[in-house]
Design an enzyme around this catalytic site. Structure first.
Site, mmCIF file in Angstrom:
data_model
loop_
_atom_site.group_PDB
_atom_site.id
_atom_site.type_symbol
_atom_site.label_atom_id
_atom_site.label_comp_id
_atom_site.label_asym_id
_atom_site.label_seq_id
_atom_site.Cartn_x
_atom_site.Cartn_y
_atom_site.Cartn_z
ATOM 1 N NE ARG A 170 -25.050 19.833 39.086
ATOM 2 C CZ ARG A 170 -25.289 20.540 40.163
ATOM 3 N NH1 ARG A 170 -26.686 20.371 40.730
ATOM 4 N NH2 ARG A 170 -24.676 21.527 40.948
ATOM 5 C CG HIS A 222 -30.365 23.853 38.335
ATOM 6 N ND1 HIS A 222 -29.510 23.416 37.763
ATOM 7 C CD2 HIS A 222 -30.051 23.815 39.634
ATOM 8 C CE1 HIS A 222 -28.429 22.755 38.540
ATOM 9 N NE2 HIS A 222 -29.132 23.177 39.872
ATOM 10 C CD GLU A 231 -29.636 22.430 34.514
ATOM 11 O OE1 GLU A 231 -29.242 23.556 35.001
ATOM 12 O OE2 GLU A 231 -29.790 21.339 34.950
HETATM 13 C C1 DGY Z 1 -26.155 23.261 43.815
HETATM 14 O O1 DGY Z 1 -25.803 23.831 45.022
HETATM 15 O O2 DGY Z 1 -25.233 22.549 43.151
HETATM 16 C C2 DGY Z 1 -27.053 23.697 43.055
HETATM 17 O O3 DGY Z 1 -27.758 22.413 42.308
HETATM 18 C C3 DGY Z 1 -26.962 24.812 42.130
HETATM 19 O O4 DGY Z 1 -26.145 24.559 41.197
#
Ligand code: DGY
Length: 327
Positions: free
Chosen positions: A237, A285, A266
């Site tokens: 993250r 992402h 984001e």
């Molecule tokens: C997750 O599954 O956590 C991916 O990062 C998509 O948000």
């Protein structure tokens, strides 16, 4: 009577039909629009919620008095206030496992792209700037045989270690809550303190969940421990890294580069200094974003929600461990 589900992410037709066989479904097509106006209007009737990528805080969830379960189409659960859900007895389910390999593929794509300067040099060709044989100014660095450092040795960390160790002959170092002897045996991996890993690894890969403990885990001091030839990869993250500090480290050449799939905010602002740097590969992402994996995640989320609304224990329950679920 069928339970009422508010869906805030589109499902494929077969999955929608599967959910509709068990529940009355309201689709909120654009959940973020107008301060979540459509979502807010649907919440008072919701027994279950299914979707992703929205911070569902108390301000929104207080509007859903009969809510029993939330099924997120993600493995990450940082968009949810778990103590709040616990207090209200609302079950939260996620989608681990099905995205592990795909997300590790993304991590490796970023390792390869940054080390071998794939995006920068492909743009050079596309722009018509490949006018003579390339020389050292355009050389990258090797991936095979280099030291892979993994911070967060969960499922995705292990899948990265597998690729590095068996595919690329990389020595593997890792840092996590505690040493994992099975991982060490399988990948000949070495446990390190965070500081030691940062100073020894050629590739520092972040795979930790975002929690109060991991927010800002990599800041100025930690980046200062990395070597000038090392590369940071973030598929966790954005908030795990202090983005300001990272930009400074990249601009001053403290580290060689960064492969980033996640950002503090984001979508990433188009005027971010990160986008001005050739030694940064930034992706939107895409960790789990393949057709196959996103469908598998959605299927998993549908199954979790159906179980939870039937009062059964879903396969991927995040909270309320050891407590009765409200059917
Ligand atoms: C997750 O599954 O956590 C991916 O990062 C998509 O948000």
């Amino acid at each position: 009577m069928k339970k009422h589900v508010v869906l805030y992410k589109k499902l494929s037709e077969p999955l929608l039909a599967r959910l509709q066989a068990h529940a009355q479904v309201t689709l909120v097509a654009d959940p973020k629009r107008d301060d979540h106006a459509e979502l807010r209007a649907a919440l008072p009737h919701a027994d279950g919620l299914l979707g992703a990528s929205i911070r569902l805080d108390a301000r929104l969830l207080d509007l859903a008095p009969q809510l029993k379960a939330i099924s997120t189409v993600s493995v990450g659960v940082d968009n949810y206030d778990i103590p709040y859900l616990d207090r209200r007895g609302i079950a939260l389910c996620n989608t681990p496992d099905v995205l592990t390999e795909t997300t590790a593929d993304t991590g490796f794509a970023l390792i390869m792209a940054t080390a071998r300067r794939v995006v920068e040099l492909a743009s050079m060709v596309r722009n018509g700037d490949w006018t003579q044989n390339i020389g050292p100014a355009h050389f990258g660095s090797d991936v095979h045989g280099k030291t892979l450092g993994i911070i967060g040795m969960g499922r995705i960390g292990e899948a990265l270690a597998q690729r590095g160790h068996f595919g690329f002959g990389m020595p593997v170092l890792y840092h996590s809550h505690s040493p994992k002897p099975a991982v060490e045996a399988r990948f000949n991996a070495g446990y390190r303190s965070l500081e030691a890993l940062l100073s020894e690894a050629d590739f520092v890969c972040l795979t930790v969940p975002l929690t109060t403990q991991t927010e800002g885990l990599i800041g100025k001091e930690q980046l200062a421990l990395m070597r000038p030839e090392s590369i940071l990869i973030n598929i966790a993250r954005g908030k795990v890294v202090d983005e300001h500090a990272l930009i400074a480290a990249l601009q001053s050449g403290k580290i060689r580069g960064a492969g980033l799939d996640v950002f503090e905010r984001e979508p990433l602002n188009s005027d971010s200094p990160l986008l001005q740097m050739n030694n940064v590969v930034a992706t939107p992402h895409i960790g789990s974003a393949t057709h196959e994996t996103r469908e598998a995640m959605a299927r998993c989320a549908v199954d979790n929600l159906i179980s939870a609304l039937q009062g059964e224990r879903p396969a991927n329950l995040v909270n309320l461990k050891g407590r009765e679920l409200r059917g």
